[in-house]
Design an enzyme around this catalytic site. Structure first.
Site: not given
Length: 399
Positions: A151, A201
């Site tokens: 990723k 976040e």
């Protein structure tokens, strides 16, 4: 309560200032910071010491405690890349208020300010949308060939310019109005620049021995049509690509926290978190520290960078970012927040942010790329993420 490390002697505690009152006292500059989150609001002024290397933070806090007593703080931002200077300082005075979401001034309809009604902003994307899509396609090709990371998070910027630049306090107010339960911040970014943003976040918080991390990975743009908005949320919860991307992040955070913590709780399935612009897959990880001397900043540095903002494996993802992104991230996708001399603190991932300096406002947005990624979809995701700031300056859409 207003504090400057050592609370003044008083028979009755003073009333805590309102978050909107603290924001009214904020003046952008190299020695001021404003942080508003779900639990508290903080205004820091004056710099007893600037810290560019996070390794020097413990000694800086010990120095401040010896000189002033009380529980001094460190506030500011950590960069994305290792070896780059952090923008941290020990403030001379700290003023605290309650959560912004409990301040009626931020719950009433927002008033239009000078940033929304001033001159038009010129936009310049870096890279242009088609070039960003090509970079995503190249990353996917390498993954499928087995030569890339599992990723990688690829970002792009949007440079806005207008005479006089941004009214940062007004922008902060609009960002809080838009997502009052998020983490809104303005901290020095070096020289005359300011890093301003509204991150959804939480990287890590520590209060006593209690540790919390709330990774977000896997996203979908919101819709103004209620039925379509619900459909997008349901599709995100059922998306193999996004669930796999989210699992990369939660597994990585669990592995990092395990040596430090006991009673580590990681839910098996993510839930949904919404901001004004996006749906996100979310997992709240909770744990108890084994060693109470481990600080929130130490945990943040151990976790940074998570796969949510870099990729996995980290080294290979960083190499690909350096190759495919035509700009320096600086503080973007680092961490921003505070830590105190007792080890408590709260650090959020530096997302939905911009660097403001003079007439320029430089926005950042990224998307997680895995083997199943579609370049057009990742481009659309970054465009949607730019929406947080474009609305804050009175613009609607990015390119």
């Amino acid at each position: 309560m207003t504090t400057a490390y050592q609370a003044p002697a008083a028979t009755e505690p003073a009333a805590a200032p309102s978050p909107s009152g603290l924001l009214a006292g904020y003046r952008p500059g190299p020695e001021q910071a404003f942080l508003a989150g779900p639990h508290s609001t903080l205004l820091a002024r004056g710099a007893l010491r600037h810290v560019t290397d996070p390794a020097e933070a413990p000694e800086a806090l010990r120095e401040a405690r010896r000189a002033l007593g009380g529980t001094p703080l460190l506030v500011g931002a950590i960069p994305f890349a290792p070896g780059r200077p952090a923008r941290l300082f020990v403030p001379a005075e700290v003023h605290r208020g309650g959560p912004a979401a409990e301040d009626p001034a931020f719950l009433l309809p927002a008033r239009r300010g000078t940033a929304a009604t001033g001159p038009a902003w010129a936009q310049r994307p870096v890279p242009e949308g088609p070039l960003y899509a090509e970079a995503v396609a190249e990353a996917v090709r390498r993954m499928r060939a087995g030569t890339g990371p599992s990723k990688v998070v690829l970002a792009r910027t949007l440079e806005l310019t207008a005479p006089g630049g941004a009214d940062l306090p007004a922008m902060l107010a609009r960002l809080i109005h838009r997502d009052p339960g998020g983490h809104t911040f303005a901290v020095p970014a070096g020289g005359s620049a300011t890093l301003v943003g509204a991150s959804p976040e939480l990287l890590v918080s520590r209060r006593g021995r209690t540790v919390v991390s709330n990774p977000l990975a896997g996203s979908a743009a919101r819709s103004t049509d209620l039925a379509e908005d619900i459909r997008r949320a349901a599709a995100l919860l059922d998306s193999p690509k996004d669930l796999a991307e989210h699992a990369f992040v939660t597994d990585a955070i669990r592995r990092v926290l395990e040596p430090y913590c006991e009673e580590l709780t990681v839910p098996q399935q993510p839930t949904l978190v919404r901001t004004a612009a996006m749906w996100h897959l979310s997992t709240t990880i909770t744990a108890t520290l084994r060693d109470p001397s481990v600080s929130a900043l130490e945990l943040a540095l151990a976790l940074h960078p998570t796969p949510a903002i870099c990729g996995t494996p980290t080294d290979r993802a960083r190499e690909l970012i350096s190759e495919l992104e035509p700009f320096d991230r600086g503080l973007y996708t680092g961490a921003v927040g505070w830590g105190d001399a007792d080890g408590d603190g709260e650090w959020v991932v530096t997302l939905r942010c911009a660097e403001a300096e003079g007439d320029r406002l430089r926005l950042f947005a990224g998307a997680g790329v895995v083997e199943a990624s579609d370049p057009a979809a990742e481009l659309a995701e970054t465009t949607a993420k730019f929406g947080t700031f474009l609305h804050a300056v009175g613009l609607g859409d990015a390119t």
